[in-house]
Design a protein around this motif. Sequence first.
Motif, PDB file in Angstrom:
ATOM      1  N   ARG A 295       0.800  -1.217   0.000  1.00 36.69           N
ATOM      2  CA  ARG A 295       0.000   0.000   0.000  1.00 36.69           C
ATOM      3  C   ARG A 295       0.836   1.271   0.000  1.00 36.69           C
ATOM      4  O   ARG A 295       0.328   2.347  -0.346  1.00 36.69           O
ATOM      5  N   VAL A 296       2.129   1.170   0.360  1.00 33.90           N
ATOM      6  CA  VAL A 296       2.972   2.369   0.330  1.00 33.90           C
ATOM      7  C   VAL A 296       3.949   2.336  -0.835  1.00 33.90           C
ATOM      8  O   VAL A 296       4.887   3.118  -0.899  1.00 33.90           O
ATOM      9  N   GLY A 297       3.715   1.422  -1.788  1.00 36.27           N
ATOM     10  CA  GLY A 297       4.509   1.401  -3.004  1.00 36.27           C
ATOM     11  C   GLY A 297       5.764   0.565  -2.958  1.00 36.27           C
ATOM     12  O   GLY A 297       6.571   0.615  -3.894  1.00 36.27           O
ATOM     13  N   ARG A 298       5.956  -0.234  -1.907  1.00 34.10           N
ATOM     14  CA  ARG A 298       7.133  -1.086  -1.844  1.00 34.10           C
ATOM     15  C   ARG A 298       6.870  -2.390  -2.593  1.00 34.10           C
ATOM     16  O   ARG A 298       5.749  -2.907  -2.587  1.00 34.10           O
ATOM     17  N   ASP A 323      11.934  -8.153  -6.599  1.00 32.39           N
ATOM     18  CA  ASP A 323      11.623  -6.769  -6.957  1.00 32.39           C
ATOM     19  C   ASP A 323      10.132  -6.527  -7.133  1.00 32.39           C
ATOM     20  O   ASP A 323       9.708  -5.446  -7.541  1.00 32.39           O
ATOM     21  N   GLY A 324       9.297  -7.562  -6.827  1.00 28.61           N
ATOM     22  CA  GLY A 324       7.847  -7.436  -6.951  1.00 28.61           C
ATOM     23  C   GLY A 324       7.321  -7.646  -8.355  1.00 28.61           C
ATOM     24  O   GLY A 324       6.114  -7.588  -8.577  1.00 28.61           O
ATOM     25  N   GLU A 379      -2.770  -5.466  -0.267  1.00 28.35           N
ATOM     26  CA  GLU A 379      -2.758  -4.885   1.066  1.00 28.35           C
ATOM     27  C   GLU A 379      -3.445  -5.847   2.008  1.00 28.35           C
ATOM     28  O   GLU A 379      -4.510  -6.394   1.684  1.00 28.35           O
ATOM     29  N   ARG A 380      -2.841  -6.054   3.156  1.00 19.46           N
ATOM     30  CA  ARG A 380      -3.436  -6.947   4.144  1.00 19.46           C
ATOM     31  C   ARG A 380      -4.845  -6.506   4.479  1.00 19.46           C
ATOM     32  O   ARG A 380      -5.112  -5.323   4.708  1.00 19.46           O
ATOM     33  N   ASP A 381      -5.785  -7.474   4.442  1.00 21.85           N
ATOM     34  CA  ASP A 381      -7.182  -7.262   4.819  1.00 21.85           C
ATOM     35  C   ASP A 381      -7.964  -6.435   3.804  1.00 21.85           C
ATOM     36  O   ASP A 381      -9.036  -5.930   4.133  1.00 21.85           O
TER      37      ASP A 381
END
Length: 580
Positions: A295-298, A323-324, A379-381
């Motif tokens: 959620r913060v772009g990582r 690297d996602g 994002e979790r949840d």
Amino acid sequence: MRAHRLILMAFIWGCNSNGGGGLGDGGLDPSLIEGLVPIEIITQLRGRVSDLEGAPLEGVTVTSTRANGGPSVTTRASGRYALNLSPGEHALRFTREGYMTQVKRVSVIKDMPTVLDATLRPEAPPRPLDVSAGGVVIGARGAGINAPAGAFAAPDGALATGEVEVRITPIDPSVSAELLTVSGDFKGEQASGALTLLKSFGMIEVSVRQGETPLQVAEGQTVEIRIPAPANITDPPETMPLWGFDEIESRWVEEGIATYDPTDKVYVGQVSHFSPHNADEPQPAYCISGHILDRVGRPVGGARVVIEVIGGNSSSEVTSGADGRFIAATPPNAQLKVKAYHREVGAHTREVSSGSEFVGPFPFTTNSECDDVGEWTVERDVFRGADGTEVICGDANPLIGTCAAGFIDQIGGCFRPAGECTIELDGTITWRNGVSLEMSVSTSGFEVIYFGNEGATCGWIEVEGSLDQGISGYTFSLPGGESYDINLDRGLQQMLIGCPGGETFIASEAQREAIEACSAQIDDSDCGLDDIELRFEGMDEGDPCVTGECKAGLQCCFTTDIGLSEAGVCIKDSAPCVSL
């Protein structure tokens, strides 16, 4: 008492420090009560194994297909497993008596948890055949074999005689639930050695046994197989390449030609061994790439990404790198549904299109070769659907405005656990804020009762069937007397809910996906928790312990022979204790 960090999964609700992680049905994983062996494990590969209806499968053996062997584990009652593997490419075999074996390939990312789920299909019932005389065996949907006399041999090469049992299990790749059970990832090695994508025109798996002995096609013999064409094919080609499955490489290999029989609507070909077999059409290989972020772009490495070709009888599953980023081979000009799953709870689904411009030889190895189709935020949840739906797991009600909204409103509003949790031997879980649940298991099913933070009953779930044999149905009951009957039909990809007034509600695809992402993806190896306190009280002699849980007259002894981390065993006070 000393806290002990524990791998924990409650049936759908977990001991979740922020109260999220579920949509109202849940309970204690019975394996925690049965085994009572708290073990701290750092895993690199984990996942869940289910049946066609989505029920968890206990007792599935998960092992590497490498020729020199590899680590092996067995799924718990929750269907979950955790396996330590070295970083790199692995092929995993999922086996259980009475089910078709599934083999799947995965890239394990160094120092990152990687997720690989599996779905197993029951084997077809056995049919008799006198192998001394040979003959024809026809199973479901016209799937079958035609074997000459003396066509089967034991593992030592000796020819089999007399009666054997033949199981012929067809798979229709146009049925989404059945497609989940296919081994491999619809990539094949052609006779030329070149790799290709595959579009399936039908599959079968044949197994032959005499007593407990598995039989194969005898050396120098061939057996005719008959593969039913998919239900959604209206103009099947007259001939089709025939592919067998190589378990070691987790890859389909071209082995011959199958010819279409329009009378019986099957593809007919000859095979020299038994494995899953597939009548598949080679497809041009194109590819997409994407980026999985939090959620913060990582970047999120080790994320599970499922790619479904809409209406295309094929799917694949890949893992994001450190690297996602992920790469997935696709047919050209295809509409794709791409689902990226959070490692614990939550998912993001998007529909994208593959390109039409050839970008290089297959397989693809770099992102620069492929069409960049954007980003997925996991994002979790949180569940985000392809239609823009966004659900906060545990807060929002994905069934709002329907007759089925009541049970999620009641359970989700009343049952909101927070803080560390304690597990008692009687099947009770209690969270720090006073919320609790009680679970009881019987031979016919199990029941979970949910309580709010002041002891009020939130509701209860009664489940028919067992976690190891499959769940046939379940009912939510609320304190006011209302009840909701839930039926999950994976074959039709439907969730049917019978409401108190007699109305039946069929959940939309987005609603089903939201419930799935907010429940089934919970990971039981850590549930995303930082601290879980486990307290076993009144432990008997021989039971595991951490410090002061043993009954009077017993001591908690840390010995060298129980194989537990930060745990001991209850022994008599008078007995000598050999410390670690």
